[in-house]
Design an enzyme around this catalytic site. Structure first.
Site, PDB file in Angstrom:
ATOM      1  N   CYS A 115     -27.862 -40.544 -11.180  1.00  0.00           N
ATOM      2  CA  CYS A 115     -26.917 -40.447 -10.045  1.00  0.00           C
ATOM      3  C   CYS A 115     -27.433 -41.146  -8.792  1.00  0.00           C
ATOM      4  CB  CYS A 115     -26.611 -38.987  -9.740  1.00  0.00           C
ATOM      5  SG  CYS A 115     -25.948 -38.102 -11.146  1.00  0.00           S
ATOM      6  N   HIS A 252     -23.908 -38.807  -2.581  1.00  0.00           N
ATOM      7  CA  HIS A 252     -23.498 -38.688  -3.976  1.00  0.00           C
ATOM      8  C   HIS A 252     -22.577 -37.482  -4.112  1.00  0.00           C
ATOM      9  CE1 HIS A 252     -23.375 -38.212  -8.188  1.00  0.00           C
ATOM     10  NE2 HIS A 252     -24.251 -37.227  -8.245  1.00  0.00           N
ATOM     11  N   ASN A 282     -17.923 -35.672 -10.472  1.00  0.00           N
ATOM     12  CA  ASN A 282     -19.205 -36.365 -10.331  1.00  0.00           C
ATOM     13  C   ASN A 282     -19.194 -37.592 -11.244  1.00  0.00           C
ATOM     14  OD1 ASN A 282     -21.850 -37.230 -10.447  1.00  0.00           O
ATOM     15  ND2 ASN A 282     -22.738 -35.199 -10.714  1.00  0.00           N
TER      16      ASN A 282
HETATM   17  N1  ACO Z   1     -16.140 -21.780 -15.952  1.00  0.00           N
HETATM   18  C1  ACO Z   1     -16.267 -20.449 -15.837  1.00  0.00           C
HETATM   19  N2  ACO Z   1     -17.450 -19.827 -15.848  1.00  0.00           N
HETATM   20  C2  ACO Z   1     -18.545 -20.596 -15.954  1.00  0.00           C
HETATM   21  C3  ACO Z   1     -18.485 -22.004 -16.055  1.00  0.00           C
HETATM   22  C4  ACO Z   1     -17.210 -22.587 -16.059  1.00  0.00           C
HETATM   23  N3  ACO Z   1     -17.031 -23.912 -16.150  1.00  0.00           N
HETATM   24  N4  ACO Z   1     -19.729 -22.487 -16.144  1.00  0.00           N
HETATM   25  C5  ACO Z   1     -20.564 -21.431 -16.088  1.00  0.00           C
HETATM   26  N5  ACO Z   1     -19.843 -20.288 -15.979  1.00  0.00           N
HETATM   27  C6  ACO Z   1     -20.334 -18.919 -15.884  1.00  0.00           C
HETATM   28  C7  ACO Z   1     -21.737 -18.773 -16.407  1.00  0.00           C
HETATM   29  O1  ACO Z   1     -21.739 -18.614 -17.806  1.00  0.00           O
HETATM   30  C8  ACO Z   1     -22.190 -17.537 -15.677  1.00  0.00           C
HETATM   31  O2  ACO Z   1     -21.677 -16.426 -16.338  1.00  0.00           O
HETATM   32  P1  ACO Z   1     -22.582 -15.077 -16.492  1.00  0.00           P
HETATM   33  O3  ACO Z   1     -22.856 -14.651 -15.087  1.00  0.00           O
HETATM   34  O4  ACO Z   1     -21.696 -14.186 -17.266  1.00  0.00           O
HETATM   35  O5  ACO Z   1     -23.818 -15.540 -17.211  1.00  0.00           O
HETATM   36  C9  ACO Z   1     -21.512 -17.642 -14.325  1.00  0.00           C
HETATM   37  O6  ACO Z   1     -20.425 -18.563 -14.505  1.00  0.00           O
HETATM   38  C10 ACO Z   1     -22.416 -18.160 -13.238  1.00  0.00           C
HETATM   39  O7  ACO Z   1     -23.084 -19.338 -13.727  1.00  0.00           O
HETATM   40  P2  ACO Z   1     -24.143 -20.088 -12.885  1.00  0.00           P
HETATM   41  O8  ACO Z   1     -24.687 -21.208 -13.684  1.00  0.00           O
HETATM   42  O9  ACO Z   1     -25.099 -19.097 -12.313  1.00  0.00           O
HETATM   43  O10 ACO Z   1     -23.207 -20.623 -11.717  1.00  0.00           O
HETATM   44  P3  ACO Z   1     -23.629 -21.324 -10.402  1.00  0.00           P
HETATM   45  O11 ACO Z   1     -23.111 -20.557  -9.278  1.00  0.00           O
HETATM   46  O12 ACO Z   1     -25.064 -21.716 -10.393  1.00  0.00           O
HETATM   47  O13 ACO Z   1     -22.764 -22.655 -10.486  1.00  0.00           O
HETATM   48  C11 ACO Z   1     -23.034 -24.970 -10.970  1.00  0.00           C
HETATM   49  C12 ACO Z   1     -22.980 -23.586 -11.532  1.00  0.00           C
HETATM   50  C13 ACO Z   1     -21.675 -25.314 -10.372  1.00  0.00           C
HETATM   51  C14 ACO Z   1     -23.336 -25.960 -12.081  1.00  0.00           C
HETATM   52  C15 ACO Z   1     -24.109 -25.016  -9.882  1.00  0.00           C
HETATM   53  O14 ACO Z   1     -25.317 -24.523 -10.354  1.00  0.00           O
HETATM   54  C16 ACO Z   1     -24.316 -26.378  -9.368  1.00  0.00           C
HETATM   55  O15 ACO Z   1     -23.461 -26.948  -8.722  1.00  0.00           O
HETATM   56  N6  ACO Z   1     -25.483 -26.976  -9.605  1.00  0.00           N
HETATM   57  C17 ACO Z   1     -25.765 -28.297  -9.182  1.00  0.00           C
HETATM   58  C18 ACO Z   1     -25.688 -29.136 -10.333  1.00  0.00           C
HETATM   59  C19 ACO Z   1     -24.875 -30.358 -10.140  1.00  0.00           C
HETATM   60  O16 ACO Z   1     -24.064 -30.528  -9.283  1.00  0.00           O
HETATM   61  N7  ACO Z   1     -25.148 -31.228 -11.026  1.00  0.00           N
HETATM   62  C20 ACO Z   1     -24.452 -32.424 -11.063  1.00  0.00           C
HETATM   63  C21 ACO Z   1     -25.274 -33.341 -11.773  1.00  0.00           C
HETATM   64  S1  ACO Z   1     -26.694 -33.539 -10.918  1.00  0.00           S
HETATM   65  C22 ACO Z   1     -26.458 -34.781  -9.996  1.00  0.00           C
HETATM   66  O17 ACO Z   1     -25.428 -35.332  -9.907  1.00  0.00           O
HETATM   67  C23 ACO Z   1     -27.614 -35.128  -9.305  1.00  0.00           C
END
Ligand code: ACO
Length: 325
Positions: A115, A252, A282
């Site tokens: 990215c 980004h 993304n």
């Molecule tokens: N829909 C519904 N529920 C979901 C989904 C979904 N798509 N995905 C995960 N869940 C659930 C999980 O299973 C979890 O359930 P549980 O509590 O029963 O176990 C709950 O939602 C919470 O999951 P988390 O992973 O803790 O959610 P979080 O608040 O951390 O959000 C996310 C996840 C959006 C991926 C966040 O961590 C994030 O934005 N991280 C940054 C990563 C990113 O943006 N990466 C992009 C690529 S990296 C880059 O571009 C550099």
């Protein structure tokens, strides 16, 4: 003092026609529009059809950028394509874009910083142009992440989209002050100890397969907000500028919460932040040039504006560049 500067003289982008909403995805995996919007800010993404490869999207974006710059293929002597989803293991997507555009001179190569690829591409092209090794460069970020997603994994498949964006950089003589147009500075970092937080579980040299994207979302989030702002602070310090002087922050586009938390931490006003993650998702290395093209075409970014681009990607790799547009 007369010095060479890399000046942006055109930009363009390309998105696949097919739009997939969060509700569309909710019919495929257990998720909801409310969850995706609340956690990421994403409402829809564009996904490529089988004819739209990374080079096809890249060629379209580069054509638009050349048209915007009123230049032709004979004017370009460097093509850098930032991508993690090349059409083939080799030859490079950059050479395919070069051929597709009818560019027969100069050099073309791919650059892999996930990215952060577009920021790495701008920094690399800037070295070629300011040392007199090339005169005009196309820097393109082009991706088809839909091809490396595990469509059964709701924690990753809802986050990404496909697309391409490009800019044309031209070496121009400049007085070399911070008020002169061009790339003022770029700051790049990487730390391979974080490789297992965001990676693809395949490759030609390991499994012999393409593999699928894997990510520990929480750790990426923590690092993105906690550590990545160092390169932005560097860019301000090296150029003698500040957050107050910035006209546009074009980060980004991974996640609205990461973007806003980073802007707040740096003292960058929310109204200066260009956000396209809601429409594009993304798109990895393509996200910044796609956002630049949106903000240029809708009249926000004007000649002379101070623009900061910034990204973090797998590796981790990260970087920022400050551009006087
Ligand atoms: N829909 C519904 N529920 C979901 C989904 C979904 N798509 N995905 C995960 N869940 C659930 C999980 O299973 C979890 O359930 P549980 O509590 O029963 O176990 C709950 O939602 C919470 O999951 P988390 O992973 O803790 O959610 P979080 O608040 O951390 O959000 C996310 C996840 C959006 C991926 C966040 O961590 C994030 O934005 N991280 C940054 C990563 C990113 O943006 N990466 C992009 C690529 S990296 C880059 O571009 C550099």
């Amino acid at each position: 003092m007369v010095a060479l500067r890399s000046v942006v003289v055109g930009c363009g982008s390309s998105l696949p026609a097919r739009v997939v909403t969060n509700d569309d995805l909710a019919r495929r995996v257990e998720t909801s529009d409310a969850w995706i919007v609340q956690r990421t800010g994403i409402r829809q993404r564009h996904l490529a059809d089988e004819t739209e490869t990374t080079s096809v999207l890249g060629i379209r974006a580069c054509r638009a950028a050349l048209e915007d710059a009123r230049l032709g293929p004979e004017d370009i002597d460097l093509v850098i394509c930032a991508t993690s989803t090349p059409d083939h293991t080799f030859p490079s997507t950059a050479t395919q874009i070069q051929a597709g555009l009818g560019i027969h001179q100069g050099a073309a190569f791919d650059l892999q910083a996930v990215c952060a690829g577009f920021v790495y591409g701008v920094a690399t092209a800037d070295k070629f142009l300011t040392t007199g090794s090339a005169r005009r460069a196309l820097v393109v970020g082009a991706e088809t992440f839909s091809r490396i997603l595990d469509w059964e994994d709701r924690t990753t498949c809802v986050l990404f989209g496909d697309g391409a964006g490009a800019i044309v950089l031209e070496a121009r003589e400049s007085a070399g002050t911070r008020d002169d147009r061009g790339v003022l500075n770029a700051s790049l970092r990487s730390d391979g100890r974080h490789r297992d937080k965001l990676y693809v579980d395949g490759g030609p040299g390991s499994t012999g397969t393409t593999g699928h994207l894997r990510m520990t979302g929480k750790e990426v989030f923590r690092f993105a907000v906690g550590s990545v702002t160092d390169v932005i602070a560097d860019a301000f310090r090296l150029s003698g500028t500040s957050a107050e002087e910035l006209d546009w922050f074009v980060p980004h586009q991974a996640n609205r919460r990461i973007i806003e938390a980073s802007a707040d931490k740096l003292g960058i006003a929310r109204e200066k932040v260009v956000l396209t993650v809601d429409r594009h998702g993304n798109t990895s290395a393509a996200s910044i040039p796609l956002a630049l093209d949106v903000a240029r075409k809708d009249g926000r970014i004007r000649d002379g504006d101070l623009v900061m681009i910034e990204a973090i990607g797998g590796g981790f790799t990260w970087g920022a560049a400050l551009i006087r547009w």
